[in-house]
Write a protein that holds these residues in place. Structure first.
Motif, PDB file in Angstrom:
ATOM      1  N   PHE A  71       9.695  18.356   4.964  1.00 42.85           N
ATOM      2  CA  PHE A  71       8.287  18.671   5.261  1.00 42.85           C
ATOM      3  C   PHE A  71       7.996  20.128   4.918  1.00 42.85           C
ATOM      4  O   PHE A  71       6.940  20.445   4.347  1.00 42.85           O
ATOM      5  CB  PHE A  71       7.998  18.391   6.733  1.00 42.85           C
ATOM      6  CG  PHE A  71       6.599  18.761   7.162  1.00 42.85           C
ATOM      7  CD1 PHE A  71       5.507  18.003   6.769  1.00 42.85           C
ATOM      8  CD2 PHE A  71       6.378  19.873   7.966  1.00 42.85           C
ATOM      9  CE1 PHE A  71       4.221  18.342   7.166  1.00 42.85           C
ATOM     10  CE2 PHE A  71       5.101  20.223   8.367  1.00 42.85           C
ATOM     11  CZ  PHE A  71       4.018  19.449   7.965  1.00 42.85           C
ATOM     12  N   ILE A  72       8.917  21.026   5.257  1.00 36.94           N
ATOM     13  CA  ILE A  72       8.737  22.443   4.935  1.00 36.94           C
ATOM     14  C   ILE A  72       8.600  22.629   3.428  1.00 36.94           C
ATOM     15  O   ILE A  72       7.706  23.348   2.952  1.00 36.94           O
ATOM     16  CB  ILE A  72       9.923  23.274   5.466  1.00 36.94           C
ATOM     17  CG1 ILE A  72       9.958  23.253   6.987  1.00 36.94           C
ATOM     18  CG2 ILE A  72       9.821  24.725   4.969  1.00 36.94           C
ATOM     19  CD1 ILE A  72      11.214  23.871   7.580  1.00 36.94           C
ATOM     20  N   MET A  73       9.487  21.980   2.672  1.00 37.70           N
ATOM     21  CA  MET A  73       9.406  22.085   1.220  1.00 37.70           C
ATOM     22  C   MET A  73       8.076  21.548   0.708  1.00 37.70           C
ATOM     23  O   MET A  73       7.473  22.109  -0.215  1.00 37.70           O
ATOM     24  CB  MET A  73      10.568  21.325   0.570  1.00 37.70           C
ATOM     25  CG  MET A  73      11.933  21.950   0.777  1.00 37.70           C
ATOM     26  SD  MET A  73      12.057  23.630   0.114  1.00 37.70           S
ATOM     27  CE  MET A  73      11.824  23.314  -1.636  1.00 37.70           C
TER      28      MET A  73
ATOM     29  N   ALA B 156      16.072  27.834  -3.003  1.00 36.07           N
ATOM     30  CA  ALA B 156      17.384  28.462  -2.833  1.00 36.07           C
ATOM     31  C   ALA B 156      17.935  28.225  -1.430  1.00 36.07           C
ATOM     32  O   ALA B 156      19.116  27.876  -1.261  1.00 36.07           O
ATOM     33  CB  ALA B 156      17.275  29.962  -3.117  1.00 36.07           C
ATOM     34  N   MET B 157      17.091  28.376  -0.419  1.00 32.25           N
ATOM     35  CA  MET B 157      17.550  28.240   0.954  1.00 32.25           C
ATOM     36  C   MET B 157      17.793  26.784   1.339  1.00 32.25           C
ATOM     37  O   MET B 157      18.743  26.470   2.065  1.00 32.25           O
ATOM     38  CB  MET B 157      16.527  28.882   1.901  1.00 32.25           C
ATOM     39  CG  MET B 157      16.406  30.383   1.753  1.00 32.25           C
ATOM     40  SD  MET B 157      15.135  31.106   2.824  1.00 32.25           S
ATOM     41  CE  MET B 157      15.298  32.846   2.411  1.00 32.25           C
ATOM     42  N   PHE B 158      16.962  25.882   0.857  1.00 28.54           N
ATOM     43  CA  PHE B 158      17.108  24.467   1.190  1.00 28.54           C
ATOM     44  C   PHE B 158      18.396  23.892   0.584  1.00 28.54           C
ATOM     45  O   PHE B 158      19.143  23.169   1.248  1.00 28.54           O
ATOM     46  CB  PHE B 158      15.889  23.687   0.691  1.00 28.54           C
ATOM     47  CG  PHE B 158      15.965  22.203   0.939  1.00 28.54           C
ATOM     48  CD1 PHE B 158      15.931  21.695   2.219  1.00 28.54           C
ATOM     49  CD2 PHE B 158      16.077  21.314  -0.121  1.00 28.54           C
ATOM     50  CE1 PHE B 158      15.996  20.328   2.458  1.00 28.54           C
ATOM     51  CE2 PHE B 158      16.143  19.949   0.099  1.00 28.54           C
ATOM     52  CZ  PHE B 158      16.098  19.452   1.390  1.00 28.54           C
TER      53      PHE B 158
ATOM     54  N   THR C 148      10.231  26.663  12.759  1.00 30.16           N
ATOM     55  CA  THR C 148       9.308  26.879  13.885  1.00 30.16           C
ATOM     56  C   THR C 148       7.860  26.816  13.437  1.00 30.16           C
ATOM     57  O   THR C 148       7.034  26.122  14.049  1.00 30.16           O
ATOM     58  CB  THR C 148       9.604  28.232  14.544  1.00 30.16           C
ATOM     59  OG1 THR C 148      10.954  28.241  15.019  1.00 30.16           O
ATOM     60  CG2 THR C 148       8.664  28.472  15.715  1.00 30.16           C
ATOM     61  N   VAL C 149       7.528  27.551  12.366  1.00 35.03           N
ATOM     62  CA  VAL C 149       6.142  27.567  11.893  1.00 35.03           C
ATOM     63  C   VAL C 149       5.702  26.170  11.463  1.00 35.03           C
ATOM     64  O   VAL C 149       4.592  25.724  11.778  1.00 35.03           O
ATOM     65  CB  VAL C 149       6.000  28.561  10.710  1.00 35.03           C
ATOM     66  CG1 VAL C 149       4.606  28.447  10.082  1.00 35.03           C
ATOM     67  CG2 VAL C 149       6.249  29.980  11.182  1.00 35.03           C
ATOM     68  N   ALA C 150       6.577  25.460  10.750  1.00 34.38           N
ATOM     69  CA  ALA C 150       6.231  24.146  10.213  1.00 34.38           C
ATOM     70  C   ALA C 150       6.034  23.107  11.307  1.00 34.38           C
ATOM     71  O   ALA C 150       5.325  22.116  11.099  1.00 34.38           O
ATOM     72  CB  ALA C 150       7.307  23.671   9.238  1.00 34.38           C
ATOM     73  N   LEU C 151       6.627  23.306  12.470  1.00 29.36           N
ATOM     74  CA  LEU C 151       6.468  22.353  13.566  1.00 29.36           C
ATOM     75  C   LEU C 151       5.368  22.758  14.540  1.00 29.36           C
ATOM     76  O   LEU C 151       4.526  21.946  14.928  1.00 29.36           O
ATOM     77  CB  LEU C 151       7.788  22.194  14.328  1.00 29.36           C
ATOM     78  CG  LEU C 151       8.889  21.392  13.643  1.00 29.36           C
ATOM     79  CD1 LEU C 151      10.120  21.333  14.525  1.00 29.36           C
ATOM     80  CD2 LEU C 151       8.416  19.979  13.307  1.00 29.36           C
ATOM     81  N   VAL C 152       5.371  24.017  14.939  1.00 31.80           N
ATOM     82  CA  VAL C 152       4.467  24.445  16.006  1.00 31.80           C
ATOM     83  C   VAL C 152       3.005  24.352  15.599  1.00 31.80           C
ATOM     84  O   VAL C 152       2.166  23.848  16.357  1.00 31.80           O
ATOM     85  CB  VAL C 152       4.804  25.877  16.461  1.00 31.80           C
ATOM     86  CG1 VAL C 152       3.691  26.427  17.363  1.00 31.80           C
ATOM     87  CG2 VAL C 152       6.115  25.895  17.220  1.00 31.80           C
ATOM     88  N   ILE C 153       2.666  24.823  14.400  1.00 25.48           N
ATOM     89  CA  ILE C 153       1.247  24.884  14.035  1.00 25.48           C
ATOM     90  C   ILE C 153       0.648  23.495  13.814  1.00 25.48           C
ATOM     91  O   ILE C 153      -0.422  23.193  14.359  1.00 25.48           O
ATOM     92  CB  ILE C 153       1.042  25.806  12.817  1.00 25.48           C
ATOM     93  CG1 ILE C 153       1.452  27.237  13.193  1.00 25.48           C
ATOM     94  CG2 ILE C 153      -0.407  25.771  12.343  1.00 25.48           C
ATOM     95  CD1 ILE C 153       1.302  28.241  12.083  1.00 25.48           C
ATOM     96  N   PRO C 154       1.279  22.592  13.055  1.00 22.88           N
ATOM     97  CA  PRO C 154       0.693  21.245  12.940  1.00 22.88           C
ATOM     98  C   PRO C 154       0.679  20.479  14.263  1.00 22.88           C
ATOM     99  O   PRO C 154      -0.325  19.840  14.590  1.00 22.88           O
ATOM    100  CB  PRO C 154       1.608  20.547  11.912  1.00 22.88           C
ATOM    101  CG  PRO C 154       2.207  21.657  11.127  1.00 22.88           C
ATOM    102  CD  PRO C 154       2.417  22.755  12.117  1.00 22.88           C
TER     103      PRO C 154
END
Length: 486
Positions: A84-86, A141-143, A167-173
């Motif tokens: 989801f982050i990607m 690179a990180m994934f 954290t950002v990808a979960l908390v805000i949505p």
């Protein structure tokens, strides 16, 4: 900078002689009491408040439902979260690129495509366009764990990707679901209306400005800016009021404070953090509105002045009025499921817009912090003050405060692993700084060019806010520590 003449332009309507009418709150027409909209408002308000503020027990710790839900999702499938982050990283970078190429005349999008892609939402400056594109390569690179050792180190990727991005990808949505229940189904109006009696005497602002503040706290500063711009264009605010609202009340929203609290592993005291940050915000605002540069902004309108009537009434009257406004909004609003879905969609869009900037700037800051003395030099003048104020880890506290001026989340990443008192102290300050140069400052300059808001003035206000927040946050932090609350 400090004189009123420096703010004036030719395109204004003088409002110095405009005086608001005074009305009894009994003159207001209250909504008829009907079961369905009343229940709709109560359920939406209760759900939103429960998700963010109700303490619950989980795994032997006191926390909030937001933390419980995040923990369950990451434990169920971390891979899904990373995919989801990607997805949002790619979406933000690609949509921004398409938008910028269109506005630069490199490509031409049909009007239908422009509306479908909502290109106005993705338009930004060239530096932030670059941040969002660079983030795609950092994310890859990180994934996949492919890249130089200095980038994939635990103190870089371990924080930037495994903590900050997750954290950002979960908390805000997820937060957007319940924030929208509050914002669209009456909670925002209820809270804002109740706050009206304090806005004029404390901040010299009309009561309606409480709605803008609530929108920022419950939604995002961009939502608050939008509401303020809307009222400003209709003559409801003058230039001084706009400047005060944007620089004093469009602070961090509940979702992003929750994200920072999650990064720092202090979600178990989230309600306390929110209370402390709001107290600090209100104290600083009450001071800043009375001194330059905010006190020197002229009370000019850009449309026919429409000042808000000054209402009078008892506490009970205001409660009835606030409840009526909440129910009225809920009646006009969509269904609870639809509002929740829209909140998730809006939260995901906001995540796609900011997550690339957060990753690029966050990684850059972490690299600077890990491999250079850059932030130590910037923070050095604050370290003695931190020591005098009795803040543990004074060097990290000072560094976190300086980092927060660049981007809100960055200040948090720099105090991971420090003492609890230090974390609370830094969160109070960074949450209430209101102006950071990765997003809110350029957005203000662009959205309110007719006020005008200038970087030099925003920089001065940020310095003044931080100078006031440091002792205030220290007193609040030591106070709750003495009471055994942290």
């Amino acid at each position: 900078m400090f004189g009123s003449q420096s703010w004036e332009d030719d395109d204004h309507v003088s409002g110095e002689s405009v005086k608001p009418d005074t009305k009894s709150i009994n003159d207001v027409t209250l909504v008829e009491k009907r079961l369905r909209p009343t229940l709709k408002f109560i359920i939406a308000f209760t759900a939103g408040a429960f998700f963010f503020l109700l303490p619950v027990q989980h795994n032997g710790q006191t926390t909030i439902p937001l933390d419980v839900l995040m923990t369950w999702i990451t434990e169920t499938s971390m891979l899904t979260v990373e995919i989801f982050i990607m997805g949002v990283l790619f979406a933000g970078g690609i949509l921004t690129t398409v938008t910028m190429l269109h506005y630069q005349g490199v490509i031409t999008l049909e009007e239908r495509t422009q509306k479908w892609l909502q290109i106005d939402y993705w338009q930004t400056s060239k530096p932030f366009w670059a941040f969002r594109v660079i983030a795609i390569f950092l994310g890859i690179a990180m994934f996949f764990g492919v890249g130089p050792e200095w980038l994939l180190a635990d103190n870089i990727t371990g924080i930037a990707w495994e903590v900050l991005m997750v954290t950002v990808a979960l908390v805000i949505p997820l937060g957007g679901i319940f924030v929208n229940l509050l914002a669209e189904l009456g909670g925002l109006q209820f809270i804002g209306t109740l706050a009206q009696p304090i806005m004029r005497p404390l901040f010299n602002l009309p009561g309606r400005s409480a709605l803008d503040s609530a929108a920022s706290w419950l939604g995002s500063f961009s939502v608050g800016y939008y509401l303020t711009r809307n009222v400003f264009d209709r003559g409801g605010y003058n230039k001084r009021e706009v400047f005060v609202i944007c620089t004093c009340f469009a602070t961090a929203n509940l979702g992003t404070v929750g994200a920072v609290a999650a990064v720092l592993e202090i979600l178990h005291i989230f309600p306390l953090l929110v209370a402390l940050y709001m107290i600090a915000t209100l104290i600083v605002a009450a001071v800043l509105v009375r001194i330059p540069p905010l006190s020197t902004v002229p009370e000019e309108y850009i449309a026919e002045p429409d000042p808000e009537p000054m209402f009078t009434g008892s506490v009970v009257d205001y409660l009835r009025f606030a409840f009526s406004e909440g129910v009225k909004t809920a009646e006009k609003g969509e269904s609870i499921p639809r509002a929740a879905i829209n909140g998730f969609v809006d939260g995901t869009k906001l995540t796609a817009m900011i997550i690339g900037t957060v990753l690029t700037i966050g990684t850059s800051v972490l690299l600077l912090e890990a491999y250079t003395p850059f932030f130590e030099y910037l923070a050095a003048p604050l370290v003695p003050l931190m020591t005098i104020l009795g803040i543990p880890d004074p060097e990290m506290a000072a560094t976190g405060i300086i980092g927060g001026t660049a981007e809100y989340f960055i200040g948090a990443t720099l105090v991971v692993g420090t003492d609890l008192v230090t974390k609370v102290f830094v969160v109070i300050i960074t949450s209430a700084q209101a102006i950071f140069f990765a997003a809110s400052a350029p957005m203000m300059v662009d959205m309110f060019d007719d006020v005008p808001m200038r970087f030099r003035d925003l920089t001065l206000i940020l310095i003044l806010r931080t100078a006031l927040l440091i002792p205030i946050a220290a007193v609040l932090t030591h106070g709750v520590a003495a009471l055994g609350l942290i």
